[in-house]
Design an enzyme around this catalytic site. Sequence first.
Site, short mmCIF file in Angstrom:
data_model
loop_
_atom_site.label_atom_id
_atom_site.label_comp_id
_atom_site.label_asym_id
_atom_site.label_seq_id
_atom_site.Cartn_x
_atom_site.Cartn_y
_atom_site.Cartn_z
N SER A 32 8.44 99.30 -5.78
CA SER A 32 8.95 98.04 -6.31
C SER A 32 9.36 98.12 -7.76
O SER A 32 9.87 97.16 -8.32
CB SER A 32 7.91 96.93 -6.11
N LYS A 70 2.21 89.20 -8.86
CA LYS A 70 3.14 89.71 -9.86
C LYS A 70 3.65 88.59 -10.77
O LYS A 70 3.74 88.75 -11.98
CB LYS A 70 4.31 90.39 -9.16
#
Length: 791
Positions: free
Chosen positions: A688, A731
């Site tokens: 990611s 996140k």
Amino acid sequence: MGNTGEPAERDLPLVVLGEMVIMPHMTVPLQVGQGKSFRAMEQAWDEGREVLLIFVAEDEIEAYKTGQSTRLPPIGVVGRLEEFMKLPDGTARVILEGLGRAAVGGVLQREPFYRVRCTVLVDAEPDGMDVEALMDTVKQQVDAFVDQLGEVPQDAVAFVHRIEHPGHLADIVTYAPAFEFRERLEILNEIDPMARLRRAHLLLARQLELMKLRQKIQQDTKEVLDQGQREYFLREQMRIIRRELGEDDDTEDPIDELRRKIAALVAPDYVREQAAHELKRLAQQGMNNPEAGVIRTYLDWILNLPWGEEHLPEISLHEAQRVLDEDHFGLERVKERILEYLAVRKLAGTRMRSPILCFVGPPGVGKTSLGRSIARALGRSFVRISLGGIRDEAEIRGHRRTYIGAMPGRVIQGMKTARSRYPVYVLDEIDKVGQDFRGDPTSALLEVLDPEQNSAFSDHYLEIAYDLSQVVFIATANQLDPIPGPLRDRMELIEIGGYTEDEKLGIAREFLVRKQREFHGLTAEQLMITDEAILCLIRSYTREAGVRNLEREIASLCRKTARRVASAEAATPPPAAVIDASDVAGYLGAPRFSIGLAEEHDEVGVATGVAWTPTGGDTLAIEVLPVRGKGALQITGHLGQVMKESAQTALSYARSRAEQFGVDPNYFDEHNIHIHVPEGAVPKDGPSAGITLTTALISAMTGRPVRRDVAMTGEVTLRGKVLPIGGLKEKTLAAHRAGIRTFILPKDNAKDIAELPKKVRDELQLIPVASMDEVLTIALAARAEPVATRV
Ligand code: ADP
């Protein structure tokens, strides 16, 4: 949680009571005449209502009244005035409640009443097998006592049966009318709860015996019981009691003892038969045979496991809701799910194959403590075992007895701790169960959790089946992925994400501060922590998704305050301690984390990514530095394989687009690219960071700085397409925490935005993107000085 905080010192007005004892937990109405104690209570009534009670014999009380005697007894009781009503005749009617024992310290003032320093003593948490046994024995004695006396209200007996703490039980028992002042004082002076209960047990036994004797004497007046006989009789009883308590040297023959215990064991027939069989083997071999120890250990296990039926209280959803709210802040969705689960259990009863709840989330978000609350709501006992690092089936299921030092597996060990066949049983870190050549623990766990099989769970050590079907199992995990599929299928997953700053503040304010204050024996007057101080702890002393470290820091503030309160001079009572943000560093040292953005300025070649870690999310700066060379790629910072591949992809993409960005096509033949992700010791992996790596790289090539208030996450393909990622909530929380304002995420993750906390949605500009071009448009600032290479 145990009450082992530091003892709290108090300076309290002194009340001397003659020939009576008010134990902790007892409320007693009294009439008091004029004198020092009267004045002490008068003062206390205005002050904080607390007094120190000491108890002296009738013939000593005069000396206290006149001030001749100041030799205070070592132990008193802190009491609270519930009522203090002056009567016309100059006396007062008071109601006093005993709060807790206190060690009596020095006299601080003599006129117009005594003021004395004392230290509140909190009963130690009892442990060990004999606690329950002794408590049961004493409760039976109370029953016997009540039988003899008659006329005791049933409520009082039920009350005694509900007492769970040995020290408390001992204290209450002394209220039996037959006890004398000296005996009550003896109980008061015993600080260790178990020793206290043993003493109460002996005193009760003596009372019971005396009662019997009296009856006997009455029945048969001709039979004169001389002093010698009576003494013999009592001594005999004492000997038996001592032996029961294991205090006597000439103990019962071990085989007899085991036989007696097996006879008393409440268990299904097959268990008793197995125990009897083993006992027979033991008796045949004799105690000196080397195998005797093995058999005895085995019998100990059988005797100490809970096998019997119990009555369980009806599930009240209302009560469950109350308990959950009382223990946990927020978590509305999670609580809903738990209540639904309980509702199903209530309706379907034990017939149902109830699903196993599994709480998934970062550490410190309350997974275990929710399990504890569920136990409390259901009126069941609570156990937890950690499965972290288990690789061997035998750890779950035990070793056969033929192994030296064999023991039952963890599951059965937990049942012994639970002391009930109906506990709430938390299996922590179910995602950390591994497997290797020693067999797969997963299959054993499957059997534990399968309602079809767990009514006859087989442990290698026990050999006989153990019924786990009445246990409420709850699992916890940090991550979902590592949990083996079959296990996952059996569980109902409830995800608990990290907390926002506001939620943490709420949790601290409503729960953690109060909890730690009580734990450390402090009052709200002695310690106040302002919201600003809590925020300071959250921002500068912790970096976490949950509140575990926050709780630790608060504990640290409490500990330091407790120490100060305890060592303050008597003459100058410590002022109320208010800890504000500016005081925190004085208590805890310099801040550990800096608040706000990682970078001070927009920089070339540095982009901010976000990583998902099992402990929550974190921001992460990715640095790219081109140096003269021949196109080699160098990667440092402890990156995993997948992340290294992402770096390769980023490089290939950047190469293929060099011209489009106005970079000399030969650029890569003349430069090596060094990629570094700081905090090199922390392992990082996953795809990611793709768009972040690419952004940093293109920034370095073109000399256009990256906006420092932008963070991003997304996998990138060779053609610059942005692919979805996991862990969006953690996140975005991490980015929010770090003061980021714009957050770039893959378009395919846009559907998850609705799940994010409102605060994050409001304060973070969330931009879904489908291609690398969009990322660059947002993230790159206008070109600064041309700094294509920094060599
Ligand atoms: P986990 O099992 O998820 O690692 P714990 O259950 O050990 O976390 O929780 C850590 C501490 O934080 C406990 O003292 C717990 O009571 C407290 N805590 C966590 N979440 C909350 C909440 N929502 N409300 C009140 N206290 C909480």
